[in-house]
Every structure is written in C-alpha cells, then in structure tokens.
Design an enzyme around this catalytic site. Structure first.
Site, PDB file in Angstrom:
ATOM      1  N   GLU A  76       2.346  -0.179  -5.027  1.00  0.00           N
ATOM      2  CA  GLU A  76       2.736  -0.856  -6.260  1.00  0.00           C
ATOM      3  C   GLU A  76       4.244  -1.162  -6.299  1.00  0.00           C
ATOM      4  OE1 GLU A  76       0.853  -2.116  -8.292  1.00  0.00           O
ATOM      5  OE2 GLU A  76       1.871  -2.318 -10.224  1.00  0.00           O
ATOM      6  N   ASP A  77       5.032  -0.192  -5.875  1.00  0.00           N
ATOM      7  CA  ASP A  77       6.482  -0.294  -6.091  1.00  0.00           C
ATOM      8  C   ASP A  77       7.298  -0.694  -4.864  1.00  0.00           C
ATOM      9  OD1 ASP A  77       5.839   0.534  -8.568  1.00  0.00           O
ATOM     10  OD2 ASP A  77       6.681   2.550  -8.407  1.00  0.00           O
TER      11      ASP A  77
END
Ligand code: MN
Length: 724
Positions: A76-77
């Site tokens: 996600e990051d």
C-alpha cells in the site's frame, strides 16, 4: 531486546520448529521498503509493522501471518507490488498481504446498526482466509494504541470505525482481550471526559476492589478444593467500556454498580464444570435469569462456557464463568486458537475449509448434548464466509444479497419501480450487463430506463425471491393488460355489428351490468375474461342486446370451404391447443397464410377484434406485422386437434396415379377436404390437396408416403398464399 527478537522469541515458545529465517527476511524487506518513512509520532515507520507482528505472535498465529504482519503496509505505502511480494515470499504470504490491503480500502462511513452488521460480514466474506482479518485486527490495535499522534478528526473517524466494526468482530470471533482493549481505547477518544472521570473513579477504588477480588478468589478456591475439583480461579475487574455501558443501561453511578467484578473457574474436564457450578450455587444465592449454558449450546464463534451471577460476600453481585482449559483457549483467542498448531500448511483458499471443518468436528466430539451438529457447522461456516455477497450502493450503504445475485436483484431490493425499469448497472464506474454477478465490495449504481420492463429471461438471472416475485407479478400484470385490451376489441367489434357503441355502453353502465350478470368482479375483469376466451363477445352482447332485439344476423359466414373448416375446427374445441404466454383458454385463430401445425415453431399476434392469430415463425406475413402486437405462444402439449393443411404434389400425368395418391392419404389416416388437379403441357400434373392433420408428425408421415409413390416428382407443404 529488540522488537524483532521479541517476536522471534514469542514464536519459539508456541512453535519451536518455525522457520524464523522467513520472519527475519520479511522484516528486512519491510525495513527496506519503509526506509525513510516516519510515523506521526516521529518513530521510523517500520515500528508499526513490527508492533503489528508482535501482537500477531500474542495471538499465537503461524509464521505466514507474522510475515504478513511485517509486510502488510509494504504494498500500500511503497513501490512494492503484490507480484514482487509473491515471488519473494510465496503466494500464501502475498495473498494475506493483498487481503489486508483490500480491507483497508473499503470506504467506511458512519453507519446504522444493520449497515454496520453488513459491513462486518462483508469484511469476513472478503477476508476469505480468516488470518486476513486477524492480521487486520492486530494492525488496527497498534493503530489505536498510537492514535494520540493523529489529528482529532482522524481520531474520531478511526475510533468510530473500530467501535462499530472491529471490536464487535473481535467479540464475534471470540478474541476477548483484543475486543476489550479496542473498546477502552475507542472509549478514550470518543467520550474523553466520561472516560477520564470513570478511569479516576475506578483507580480510587482499585485497592478496595482488588482486596475484594482476592477475598472471593480465596473463597472459591477453598470451596472447589473441598469438593476435590482441580481448577484455576481468577477474578478481574470489568473493563471501562463495559462498566460505562452498565451505568448507562441501569442509570446508576459507578459507586452503585456492584457487579463490576467477574470470576472465572477453569477446570480440567467437562464434568467438573457442572460440579463447580453446583457448588457456587449452593454457597451463594444465584440471581434468577442469569444462568446461561453455552457448553450445551455454544455461541456461533464456538465460545463455550457456563455463565452465572450470584449474590456474593457483602451482598455484592458477582459474575462467574466456568469452563474447561480447551474452552478457555477458544474463549481467549477465539478462531485464532485454531492456527496455533497447524504451522507449515499452505492451501490458503482451497484447503482451509476442510481444515476448519475437521477442527469443528473435533470440537463437536466433545459436544454430545448438541441437538443438531450439522446445523451448527453450517451456521459457523456461514457466519465466517457467508453464502452472501455484500455490495455498496452509491451513497455508501451496504446491501447483502445471495451469492450469484445480479444488478436486477439489487434494483428490486431498493424499490419495485427501480427493479421494473432496471436496464443495466455501473459497477465501480464501469457499465455491466444485467447478467453480471455482483462481487464483494462492488459499488453498484443501478441504471433505469422508463422503456425497460421485466421479461421472462430475468427469472433465470435473479437469485432473490423478492425479485422473482416482483418480476412474475409484473409479467402477469402485462399479460392481463393484453388480455383486457384484446377483450375490449372483441366486444367493440361484436357491438358494432349490432349498431352499438362500446364507449356509450360503458358510459351508460350497461357494460358494468353485463359484467355483474356474468359474475365478473369488474368491467376490467370482464374484458380480461373475454381476452382469455372464458366468455365470448356474443355472450356479453346477448346481455346488452338480447337476440330478439337483434334482428341483424352475423353475416360474416361467407368465405370458401377452407375458411369454413378452419372456423369449425378452431371453434369446436374447448381448448385451442395453444397457450398464450403460458395460459390456455385464450381465443386463438390459426393464420390461413401458413396454417401452423403442432410441432411448428409459432408466434402470435393480437389482432383487432379476432383474438390472437397464430403464425409459423418463418411466415412472411408474420414478419411484416407490428412487433408491438406480437405475443408469445406455444403449443399445448397433449392437445389433439385437427388442422387444415395444403399439400402440393407434382407428378406424372398418367392414369391411376391420382387414385394411388388418394390411397396414400387414407392409409396414413389423413382426410382430404378438397383437391385441385391441373395438367401441364409437359405431361405433368400439379395437384393441390387440402387435408386435415393432427400435427406436424402426421403431415411428415403423409408427405413421406406420397414421395415414395412411383411417378411422384415432388411433395411440398404449401402455405395459404399459394393455394390456388
Ligand atoms: Mn498498518
């Protein structure tokens, strides 16, 4: 000791043979992926995945879950993809990480209770593997523990979501300590003042409370020892959120709440549970209505325990839970207890249902008191994964539908009108056909069109009984509308022949009187019955214009003999041999142009004043007709009728041949009603026979017989247009 070392040490305590190298590798990847990122607290970002993984080891989950915890924010990051993760760590870990990422993306808005429940079920259904949701719990718990660094509006949003969705889910899955900690953390951010004052009040009585707990613990231990029940006894103060709720519920202050303590007796075996209960009840007065036997009837999350409440020392109400060690394990870790010992199993999606069932079966073996074990297993499986699919409406509501449901189901669940006019849907922004099967987490926007209406094929697409019922109702309504339209046309024509106007008769109330006389509920009903052929226009007319008044005779009898036969045939039978949109008893006529036979593919048209005309599907006349008047018809199986056909036989022009041909007709049981014979200049003869057959089969039989005759060149069925 570093956080990573703590994690590794924890794993070794419950799984000595675990592959710790994989955990170290996952950590190195996470550290590299989050390099340079910091949390709101200023800590390096990687402390969050580390904390998450640490909580996962407290739930005693497997190595794959721990690795997933370390890597859960990496996709996600950071620039890492699921594919890369899969190459590096295998599909099991990447599947778990991907699942956690997807859960994080679901749009959360503050919800009504029922909506929240659907949202929770959606999370479970989307998790597929229960480890996904367990990793998500640990992620959330660390986020809640470090929430103080977030801005106020985020604190509120995240706390709301946790309170509505994650804490009840943790309770549902039986992970009590996670639930308790989540609730108290939410309490702190959602009602800060209440939280602080209750916390202070509890702290002030802490010493006193602790002394009381120890006293009761001692008493219980002695009682159990006297009866030789080997067990552990543990008392605890209730958590703040549950005390707060008790205060709200009862309208009392903290000082007035007396059963803020609970006790747990953990025995060696099942029999001792009931023995311990008996002892507690004999020493202290039980409070009526508070005894629950979750051993005989476990909760859907497999929680098992005996619950009771008694008036303890100093008149205080105390709660007592009694269960075995195994049951306690399940109560503490819930569903997570299941993964404790099954390290090394992969089979993420396919295999684990079987595993769960096996585990459930082991659970069941200690459950002889259960009434219907099969039902229990089914309800647990359903509770976890659901035969349902959860989708968002454009305004963020979560709708629950059966698996395989299509946009029409959703449309009818919104409103009948939306369903009746549903022409398609936009799913996650993309237009999809009506047959699209909805998937968990889809955002579905129904497209409607005023011109759209349900058809029979919809019944094959929909899964909900609501949609089925509504579609059938609408189809029946349409059908009635057509019958009534047809009935009115028939009556109009009949009245016109006698110089009467339907409109005037309607206005004067004559039609209504006729309806009453013929035992119809209304004019509408009368017209429908006319359309369905349950009454004839003549019957109605006789009521309105009695025969002795009607000097004028039906002059419509003219026409050739072929027409006469047609009329005779179609009128003689009670049934027509045709079902109009699945209904029999409707006035039909067979078209003269193509004279359809049972077995032919057919189509129907509503005519002005003459009922429904039936054509063969390929009939050129039918193709020219107004498609709006087209109506679905089919042969009524088992109906034996008589149908006129025309057959053209081309043969040599020689004596005796006509007799042979005629013999063939009678051999196959077919009656000739008319014959036209014409010799051509090249010594051939063209013969057209009109005959009566029962169906296509008999016609084919006679055609084959005729074809075999010496001297016959060709035999063809001809349509009415080519008759003469
Ligand atoms: Mn996270």
């Amino acid at each position: 000791m570093s956080r990573l070392d703590q994690i590794l040490e924890n794993i070794e305590t419950y799984h000595p043979e675990a592959d710790l190298a994989a955990v170290r590798r996952a950590y190195e990847h996470a550290a590299a992926a989050h390099e340079g990122q910091t949390r709101k607290s200023g800590d390096p970002y990687v402390t969050h995945p580390l904390n998450t993984a640490h909580i996962i080891t407290e739930l005693k989950l497997d190595v794959a879950s721990v690795c997933a915890g370390l890597l859960h924010d990496a996709v996600e990051d950071t620039s890492m993809t699921v594919e890369e993760l899969s190459e590096e760590f295998g599909t099991e870990i990447s599947f778990l990480v991907d699942g956690v990422t997807k859960l994080g993306k679901l749009p959360y808005t503050d919800r009504e209770d029922r909506q929240a429940e659907n949202f929770r079920k959606m999370l479970l259904a989307m998790s597929k593997d229960i480890r996904v949701i367990l990793v998500k719990f640990c992620d959330r718990l660390d986020n809640m523990r470090t929430l103080e660094h977030m801005p106020a509006h985020k604190q509120e949003r995240i706390s709301n979501e946790t309170m509505q969705i994650y804490a009840p889910l943790a309770a549902r899955l039986g992970i009590q300590w996670v639930r308790v900690e989540l609730e108290d953390l939410c309490f702190k951010y959602l009602h800060p003042d209440e939280y602080e004052s209750l916390k202070t009040a509890v702290a002030q009585t802490k010493v006193e409370r602790q002394r009381y707990i120890e006293e009761v613990e001692g008493l219980l231990r002695n009682q159990m020892a006297e009866s030789e029940i080997a067990c552990e006894v543990k008392g605890r103060a209730k958590h703040l959120w549950s005390i707060r709720n008790k205060m709200k519920r009862t309208g009392r202050t903290y000082e007035e709440i007396h059963d803020a303590t609970g006790f747990r007796i953990v025995t060696e075996d099942l029999g001792q549970c009931y023995a311990a209960l008996g002892i507690a009840h004999s020493k202290w007065k039980p409070i009526p209505g508070r005894f629950k036997d979750y051993i005989a009837l476990p909760k859907p999350n497999m929680y098992q325990s005996l619950h009771t409440a008694v008036i303890g020392p100093k008149g205080e109400r105390i709660e007592i839970q009694i269960r075995t060690k195994e049951m306690n394990q399940v109560a503490e870790c819930g569903i997570a207890a299941h993964w404790k010992y099954k390290e090394g199993k992969s089979g993420v999606v396919a295999g684990d249902d079987e595993e769960k069932l096996a585990w459930l079966r082991r659970m069941m073996e200690s459950q002889r008191d259960l009434k219907d074990p099969a039902e229990f297993i089914e309800s647990v499986k359903l509770d976890l994964f659901g035969d349902e699919v959860y989708v968002f409406t454009p305004n963020g509501d979560v709708k629950s539908l059966p698996k395989g449901a299509c946009p029409i189901d959703l449309a009818y669940s919104v409103h009948t009108q939306v369903g009746d006019h549903c022409s398609g849907a936009r799913v996650n922004g993309v237009i999809v056909p009506l047959r699209y099967q909805l998937r968990n987490g889809d955002t579905v926007d129904i497209i409607t069109s005023p011109a759209q209406k349900p058809n029979k094929d919809w019944l094959k697409l929909v899964k909900t009984s609501r949609a089925k019922t509504k579609i059938r109702h609408k189809l029946r309504q349409d059908h009635r509308d057509r019958a009534s339209e047809l009935g009115r046309e028939l009556l109009e024509k009949e009245l016109r022949k006698f110089g009467r106007s339907y409109t005037k008769s309607l206005k004067s109330g004559d039609v209504e009187r006729a309806a009453t006389k013929l035992k119809c509920h209304s004019v509408e009903d009368l017209l429908c019955q006319l359309g369905y052929g349950k009454h004839t226009a003549m019957q109605v007319r006789e009521v309105l214009v009695p025969d002795d008044v009607a000097a004028k005779k039906d002059t419509d009898d003219a026409g050739n003999s072929f027409t006469k036969i047609l009329r005779k045939v179609t009128r003689r039978n009670n049934g027509s041999g045709i079902k109009v949109q699945g209904e029999d008893g409707i006035l039909v006529r067979y078209a003269r142009c193509c004279s359809p036979l049972p077995g032919d593919k057919i189509t129907g048209f509503i005519t002005r004043g003459r009922g429904v005309t039936v054509h063969t599907k390929g009939c050129t006349k039918a193709l020219d007709m107004d498609p709006d008047r087209r109506i679905e018809v089919e042969w009524d199986d088992g109906f034996v009728g008589q149908h006129p056909v025309a057959i053209q036989v081309l043969c040599a022009d020689k004596p005796g041949l006509l007799a042979t041909i005629s013999q063939s007709f009678s051999d196959t049981g077919v009656n000739i009603t008319q014959a036209h014979c014409r010799a051509t200049e090249d010594h051939r003869a063209v013969n057209t026979f009109h005959a009566i057959v029962s169906d296509l089969k008999q016609l084919k039989l006679v055609i084959r017989a005729l074809g075999r005759i010496n001297g016959v060149y060709s035999v063809d069925r001809v349509s009415g247009d080519h008759q003469s």
